[in-house]
Scaffold this motif. Sequence first.
Motif, PDB file in Angstrom:
ATOM      1  N   LEU A  60     -19.571  -1.325 -24.119  1.00 58.51           N
ATOM      2  CA  LEU A  60     -18.207  -0.820 -23.950  1.00 58.51           C
ATOM      3  C   LEU A  60     -17.224  -1.982 -23.875  1.00 58.51           C
ATOM      4  O   LEU A  60     -16.063  -1.849 -24.254  1.00 58.51           O
ATOM      5  CB  LEU A  60     -18.081   0.044 -22.698  1.00 58.51           C
ATOM      6  N   LEU A  68     -11.399   3.187 -26.984  1.00 58.47           N
ATOM      7  CA  LEU A  68     -11.927   3.778 -25.755  1.00 58.47           C
ATOM      8  C   LEU A  68     -10.955   4.806 -25.180  1.00 58.47           C
ATOM      9  O   LEU A  68     -11.369   5.881 -24.747  1.00 58.47           O
ATOM     10  CB  LEU A  68     -12.210   2.698 -24.717  1.00 58.47           C
ATOM     11  N   ARG A  71     -11.009   8.147 -27.220  1.00 61.49           N
ATOM     12  CA  ARG A  71     -12.238   8.909 -26.969  1.00 61.49           C
ATOM     13  C   ARG A  71     -12.227   9.506 -25.566  1.00 61.49           C
ATOM     14  O   ARG A  71     -12.561  10.668 -25.375  1.00 61.49           O
ATOM     15  CB  ARG A  71     -13.458   8.020 -27.175  1.00 61.49           C
ATOM     16  N   PHE A  72     -11.828   8.694 -24.598  1.00 60.58           N
ATOM     17  CA  PHE A  72     -11.790   9.164 -23.220  1.00 60.58           C
ATOM     18  C   PHE A  72     -10.793  10.313 -23.065  1.00 60.58           C
ATOM     19  O   PHE A  72     -11.103  11.328 -22.435  1.00 60.58           O
ATOM     20  CB  PHE A  72     -11.438   8.004 -22.279  1.00 60.58           C
ATOM     21  N   ILE A  86     -18.173  11.317 -17.121  1.00 65.11           N
ATOM     22  CA  ILE A  86     -18.226  10.399 -18.263  1.00 65.11           C
ATOM     23  C   ILE A  86     -18.773   9.044 -17.818  1.00 65.11           C
ATOM     24  O   ILE A  86     -19.553   8.420 -18.546  1.00 65.11           O
ATOM     25  CB  ILE A  86     -16.837  10.250 -18.910  1.00 65.11           C
ATOM     26  N   LEU A  93     -18.908   7.496 -25.122  1.00 65.30           N
ATOM     27  CA  LEU A  93     -17.788   6.685 -25.592  1.00 65.30           C
ATOM     28  C   LEU A  93     -18.159   5.805 -26.790  1.00 65.30           C
ATOM     29  O   LEU A  93     -17.287   5.201 -27.404  1.00 65.30           O
ATOM     30  CB  LEU A  93     -17.240   5.827 -24.453  1.00 65.30           C
TER      31      LEU A  93
END
Length: 168
Positions: A60, A68, A71-72, A86, A93
Motif C-alpha cells: 500500500l 488509494l 478505492r477507499f 477495510i 485496496l
Amino acid sequence: MVACAERLGVPRGSGMFRVALQAVAFLSEEKIAAKVDHVKKAFSWSDAEVVAALSMAPMLLKRSKDTLRRRFEFLVSEVGLEPGYIAHRPVMLYYSLEGRLKPRYYVLKFLKENGLLDCNWSFYTAVTRSDKYFMKKCICPHQEAAPHLAEDYAAACRGEMPSNFRFT
C-alpha cells in the motif's frame, strides 16, 4: 530496510517480510512516515488499524494517494464498508476500481436486489476470488434468470459500466 519493515508490524519470520522489504526498499524514512500519516488521517484509521493494514498489505505504501483515496471512497460510500473493516482486509485496496471492485459490486447488488444470491457472499469474498471462480459461483448459475449478466459483467470489467444490469 529491515528495521523499517519491522516498524510496519511485519516480523522477520513472516511470509510477508520480503514484500515489506520491497515496499520500503526505495522509500526514505520521511516518505514512509508521510505515507503512514496520510493513510491514518485519510482513512480515519487508528494506529493499530494502520499497523494491521500495512502488516497484511505493505505494498500500500507504493500506491499513489489518489488511487488509494478513490478505492477507499468507493468501498466506504458505495459498498458501505466501515473503515475498520477495510483496515483488516486491506488487500481490497490492491484491486482495480474499474476492472474488479465496481463490476463485482454491481453484480452482487443486482443479484441481491433480484433475490438471486442464494449464498451469503460478502463483498470481500467476491473481490478476492479468482475471475473463474466468481463466474462459476455468481454468474453462471443465473444464466436463465439473467441471460445478460455475463455480458454486462464483461462490459463492466472493460470499463463500460452498464447503467443497470439487465434481466432480459
